[in-house]
Structure formats: C-alpha cells, structure tokens
Design a protein around this motif. Structure first.
Motif: not given
Length: 143
Positions: A28-29, A9-15, A33-34
């Motif tokens: 996120a829902f 969510h913070r953009g520090e890593a990708e799933a 966190d749209a």
C-alpha cells in the motif's frame, strides 16, 4: 496478473494473518494507497486519535516521497495468549535516491474484523550489531 494483496486493498478480503497484513501495508505504501493504510491501523494506534483526513493526507504525502523496491520478512510469531502477533521485516525504502531502509518489529492485533497494525520498533541498519538479513525475532535489539 494482480498483486497478491490486491483483494485486501480493494476490500474484497481481509489479510488472514499478521504477516500478510504487513506485506499488504508495504504494498500500500508502494501504491500510495493511504486509505488502506488508515483502514489497517488498529483502533489503539496513536494515529487513530487524529482526524482521518489529516492522517490519510500525511500518509499519502509520505508514500509519494519514497520508493519501495523490496521487502524481506525475517520472522513472524503467531498470536500469543493476549492476541498479539509479531512480524520482523527489512523494508527497502529510498527517498530522492537516499537509502532510508529499516528493520521493524511490528505488533498486530485482530480488531474483530481483521488484523490491524498496532505499533512497531524500528531500527536503521547502521544501528544494528549484525546485517539486517541475519536478524530474527529473538535477536532483534528492541532497546
């Protein structure tokens, strides 16, 4: 202690896989966190043809109108030869106290940066021939 999907969510890593992306999207829902929900849509998802600001506003409104008490992953399939990965899950969702839960078979593709949600087939529990928790990817009624 932070949630397992917080770095995503913070953009520090990708799933690292489709299942983790799906779990992070459910979170996120729940967290409204749209922006993350938009980011994790595959470029080929129909919502990507619309203006980002409009879609983010609609996703946020949807998320705010619902509660998300739990998620059960029922099955997952690693990417096939075409790069398509699948996840079957049972999402518990409530709107103003009314049960809006559903089972979805979601399709994901990697876009070169990370896994992204492509599309899904959704079924309501009342429309299923068996209890949602007993479904597998092979037994999910896709028609």
């Amino acid at each position: 202690m932070s949630a397992p999907s917080a770095p995503f969510h913070r953009g520090e890593a990708e799933a690292p896989d489709a299942e983790r992306l799906m779990r992070s999207r459910y979170s996120a829902f729940a967290q409204r966190d749209a922006a993350y929900l938009w980011k994790t849509l595959h470029p080929d998802h129909p919502l990507r043809a619309r203006p980002e600001a409009d879609v983010v506003r609609e996703l946020r409104a949807f998320a705010q109108a619902h509660q998300y008490p739990g998620l059960t992953v029922l099955g997952h399939q690693p990417p096939d030869a075409s790069g398509l990965a699948r996840v079957l899950f049972f999402a518990r969702v409530f709107e103003k106290g009314r049960d809006q839960s559903f089972v979805e078979r979601s399709d994901f593709r990697h876009d070169g940066t990370g896994w992204r949600y492509l599309e899904g087939v959704l079924k309501l529990p009342r429309d299923l021939p068996v209890p949602p928790e007993s479904l597998t990817l092979d037994t999910f009624p896709a028609d």
